[in-house]
Design an enzyme around this catalytic site. Sequence first.
Site, short mmCIF file in Angstrom:
data_model
loop_
_atom_site.label_atom_id
_atom_site.label_comp_id
_atom_site.label_asym_id
_atom_site.label_seq_id
_atom_site.Cartn_x
_atom_site.Cartn_y
_atom_site.Cartn_z
N SER A 163 0.70 -1.16 -0.10
CA SER A 163 -0.01 0.06 -0.15
C SER A 163 1.05 1.37 0.22
CB SER A 163 -0.89 0.11 1.28
OG SER A 163 -1.92 0.92 0.98
N ASP A 187 -0.50 -3.75 -4.17
CA ASP A 187 -1.45 -2.76 -4.26
C ASP A 187 -1.07 -1.30 -3.83
OD1 ASP A 187 -4.10 -2.60 -5.33
OD2 ASP A 187 -5.23 -2.30 -3.33
N HIS A 257 -8.31 -4.41 -0.82
CA HIS A 257 -7.27 -4.01 -0.54
C HIS A 257 -6.18 -5.14 0.03
CE1 HIS A 257 -4.19 -0.70 -0.85
NE2 HIS A 257 -4.08 -0.56 0.47
#
Length: 456
Positions: A163, A187, A257
């Site tokens: 992330s 991601d 996510h």
Amino acid sequence: MLACARLSALGLLLALCRGRGEDGGDSCDNFTDLDLSHCFLGTSLYVRLLLYTRANPACGRELHHRRFPSEPLFNLSRPTAFVVHGYRPTGAPPVWIDRLVRLLAEGRDLNVVVVDWNRGAANLNYLAAVAYTREAAHNLTAFIRAMQDEGASLGSVHLIGVSLGAHLAGFVGANLKGKIGRITGLDPAGPLFTSATPDERLDPSDAIFVDVLHTDMDSFGLRGAHGHIDFYANGGADQPGCPKTIFAGKSYFVCDHQRSMLLYLCALNRTCSLTAYPCASYADFLDGRCLQCEAFKPASCPQLGYDIIQWRESLLRLGQTKVFFSTTASQPYKKLNYKVDMVTWNQYLRWGVVYIRLHSGRNVTEVRVDHKLLRFEQFTSTRLLAQFDEDLPHVHKISLRINTGNVIGPRYKIRVLQIRLTPLERPERPPMCRFDIIMEENTEVAFRPLSCDSRP
């Protein structure tokens, strides 16, 4: 870490968790554990580096930025993988951190270093956490440069960023002029990075090789392509099994996510073999237009995970490559892909969707190819991608139905001159064929598959 606490609770020797505490005794150096009060008040950046190896896969040893050469477990002749977490709005350690470290440390002869910047990432103010990524990147850059001064090769450094941590990893790579060996972005964060220029986010120039996995591009993840290879799970946005409404609570916001880490962990554990196919879009992939991988060496489609590095030379030669794959809702996530080629003949034009069932003993798996209406008319050749949730190795019967939605009036007949099913990830299995089938629309017909060489 939590793993050490569990071992202690089971009565095992604390010596299994070897690491120097501040008092000079033996103890584990754990990931910083904060709570919501820290997040409300805000935290200032403080970076800790926790070392794990095959000798201590469950118990971290904190590395001091200037005294790390004295740490006997930190062998600079080995490759080093840095794990960089992202935004921590609750302050708790990432739930995946122990498992990822164990899989990396036990599966390969590596230095695994967790970059613990929880003090900094733990802020209700996301803007503050984003601002700290640059400072944390300078801190980690200095450490890697010190490693280089002690004889480590930049080419043996791998940053795994999750992330917001993916962009932090990219900043480190940019600081080192793109000379580190590899960055993996799981991601990469989207908020505040959607309109960012390449030097303001992760991009392919940040390392010799950059691989990226996308699972939540329509929310917390970043759209586009940002590596030498970008994997798009289920198109890179909505993931199967994740809630579709806000009534599911927290899971509605984080499930897509977090799926990137679950897929990566499964691939690392070798319980998932997730093959991806190069294509311009997920729609083209579902249409069966992108099922070839001859351009790659080895001559096979790339697979998600640590071992994607074996496709590096092909990917560097091909330039930025997008690859797509579909998954199930739970482990082992893998779908079995069949290329289905049909030649149909019917007097009147029909539009419909296709249902295919595979039978093996009492086991049945079904796929509905319905992402768009298919056209059937005189001598129509149709290619489908049929993705089954289960792998049935010995198929003795196939059922086929073409649903046109016609519920009024006569049912028209459709003649299937040939149907051929080729398993894409099972090259040892021969394709299955059947010839000259007469069927009615909306009615299932079953048949025994034949060898494709047995056509009369």
